[in-house]
Design an enzyme around this catalytic site. Sequence first.
Site, PDB file in Angstrom:
ATOM      1  N   ASP A 126     -32.649  88.084  -0.852  1.00 21.79           N
ATOM      2  CA  ASP A 126     -32.862  88.175   0.594  1.00 21.79           C
ATOM      3  C   ASP A 126     -31.774  87.433   1.354  1.00 21.79           C
ATOM      4  OD1 ASP A 126     -35.394  89.629   0.754  1.00 21.79           O
ATOM      5  OD2 ASP A 126     -36.211  87.893  -0.304  1.00 21.79           O
TER       6      ASP A 126
ATOM      7  N   ASP B  52     -28.804  85.228  -5.028  1.00 25.22           N
ATOM      8  CA  ASP B  52     -30.135  85.428  -4.460  1.00 25.22           C
ATOM      9  C   ASP B  52     -30.190  86.857  -3.905  1.00 25.22           C
ATOM     10  OD1 ASP B  52     -32.706  84.802  -3.545  1.00 25.22           O
ATOM     11  OD2 ASP B  52     -31.940  84.121  -1.607  1.00 25.22           O
TER      12      ASP B  52
ATOM     13  N   VAL C  35     -47.912  87.258   5.568  1.00 24.10           N
ATOM     14  CA  VAL C  35     -46.875  88.264   5.807  1.00 24.10           C
ATOM     15  C   VAL C  35     -45.972  88.422   4.591  1.00 24.10           C
ATOM     16  CG1 VAL C  35     -44.756  88.687   7.121  1.00 24.10           C
ATOM     17  CG2 VAL C  35     -46.867  88.111   8.312  1.00 24.10           C
ATOM     18  N   HIS C  36     -45.636  87.317   3.949  1.00 28.06           N
ATOM     19  CA  HIS C  36     -44.633  87.354   2.884  1.00 28.06           C
ATOM     20  C   HIS C  36     -45.222  87.492   1.482  1.00 28.06           C
ATOM     21  CE1 HIS C  36     -41.062  86.518   5.316  1.00 28.06           C
ATOM     22  NE2 HIS C  36     -41.832  85.707   6.035  1.00 28.06           N
TER      23      HIS C  36
ATOM     24  N   ALA D 275     -50.212  82.266   8.527  1.00 30.37           N
ATOM     25  CA  ALA D 275     -49.935  83.663   8.847  1.00 30.37           C
ATOM     26  C   ALA D 275     -48.638  84.124   8.177  1.00 30.37           C
ATOM     27  CB  ALA D 275     -49.846  83.842  10.360  1.00 30.37           C
TER      28      ALA D 275
ATOM     29  N   ASP E 263     -28.811  81.879   0.534  1.00 28.94           N
ATOM     30  CA  ASP E 263     -28.802  81.606   1.974  1.00 28.94           C
ATOM     31  C   ASP E 263     -29.631  80.396   2.351  1.00 28.94           C
ATOM     32  OD1 ASP E 263     -31.576  82.920   3.575  1.00 28.94           O
ATOM     33  OD2 ASP E 263     -31.313  83.154   1.421  1.00 28.94           O
TER      34      ASP E 263
END
Length: 566
Positions: free
Chosen positions: A123, A121, A268-269, A264, A406
């Site tokens: 992040d 992965d 943001v992502h 929200a 993760d």
Amino acid sequence: MSGYLTMQAFSRLTPRFSTQIRSVSTKVRQNDQSTIVPYLRHKYEERLAQHAMLARQNHASILSLSSDNLDHLPETDLNSSKVARMQSDIEHMFGFGLVSSKDVFINNELDLSRVEVYGFDYDYTLASYTDRLSFTIFEMLRDILVEHFRYPKALSNLQFDPSFAIRGLHFDITNGWLMKIDSFANIQLSTVHVGREPIKDVNDVIHQHRGVHISPDYLQKNMYQLNDLFSIPQACLLSDILQYFKDNNIDFHPRYLADDVQRASDIVHQWSSLQSRGVGGQLHNRVVRDMSTYLTKQPSMVRYLEDLRRNGKKTFLLSNSSFPFIDAGLQYITSSPDWRDLFDWVIVSSRKPDFYRTERPFRRTSEPTWNAVTEFQPGKVYEGGNLKDFSRFTGVSGSKVIYFGDHVFSDLIDPAQQQGWKTGAIIRELSSEIDTRNTPDYRHTLSWLLRLERLLNEAQAIDGGRHVPGLDALLENWRHERREIRDQLKHVFNKSFGSVFRTHHNPTFFANKIRKFADIYTSAVENMEGYPQDYCFYPDRAYLPHERSIETLVDSGKLHQARSLK
């Protein structure tokens, strides 16, 4: 009983070994009930004196004990055989027993000689973010709620508190409770918070669930788990807003707050404008504009990937992030524009966990094409896709593949269950938790807690239903001390919620998922560099409760010592 055991208090434990315990023990064996409580009390004091003396030798304190707790203790002899055996165990505990934060930990047998393909992965797996990222996420979420969702402007003053929340918590969207639960879905009552404060009456929680267990149906429909590091600022903001509404007598429903914070977070992502050029949401654009603030360069990780390639292993990158974001990040992390040479296949915007569950086709990212992808071409980057086609195009599946990520739910569960992939969990918090567990204060306190619990078990067994006078009061005192020690051991990790991995005696719900779906886990990908590529990870033997007493003693070679210490 609060504070730390001081060095001045330790100094009062001058050598003199008490002989009273032998005569008291003889009377107990003769069934003289009047001697049972004095015997147990003296045994407690003797053991505490021994533990305190050994802690002093390691320049350590026993948490929750103050100097007042030592005034009445029997003095102990450094040269006694019993203390010498205990000291040997402690030395093992503080020498060979130390764990490195760079170790790889094993849940299931894994033979690397059989692994041909390594997947990663992006992040928090390949990309290691600085602490500043959480502050930025919090600020972005807060500002969206105030500026676009019409939340009170006073909330603009809220600031991220990195010491409050931990990963793996559950938020009860019906009651507004933030809490930690264990591997059996039992609530750790001391962690239940309403806003930023512990719940005033834990009986409210017990009444809600008719105990401390959360039913599977309630867990699925009414509990939201914070599974990744991105969610920690989200949990903090949610708690801060809930606290503000309570303090200002504003009526609210916790589900609405949770939904708004989640909306929200999506902003943001996710993509926020056409001008973003596909990089991603607000957060991704902020990171790309200031790489050095949010990312760390990782030459050891690059060296590990290069070594895998040099030894004939296939590698791939599989991430939900967009290609422009990953491209910018890996150029910075690797200090090279040619980072794609580290991978045989690169898949971005994969939409995990749907990647594992659907048959969404792959698309090329390099040019606007609409034709189907029927094979992977060298040097090309693909987006979307699904696990079935990935296995078909690459020719790899099953235990020949290991994938590192993760996020247990998004990254690891489905490939392990559906394809039999080997899996590795990257848990960044592991490093700081191991450092805490390695401290002499923590280890000596844990050692004393385990001894106290053995004394409690012994005292209850002695009673045998005879209702020994004074025993109930003694047991209650010891149980009270046990509760205080456990609270102290919780607070050293996080004052509000304790360890990411443990409740008082069980693994957390989060840790149990790691144990179940990750063959190995470690704090960083580059830790794998310390193991040969034909290394076989063997897990420790797992003991059932009815096996533990004898088999752990046999395995450790301490059966004779255990008999002597009784």
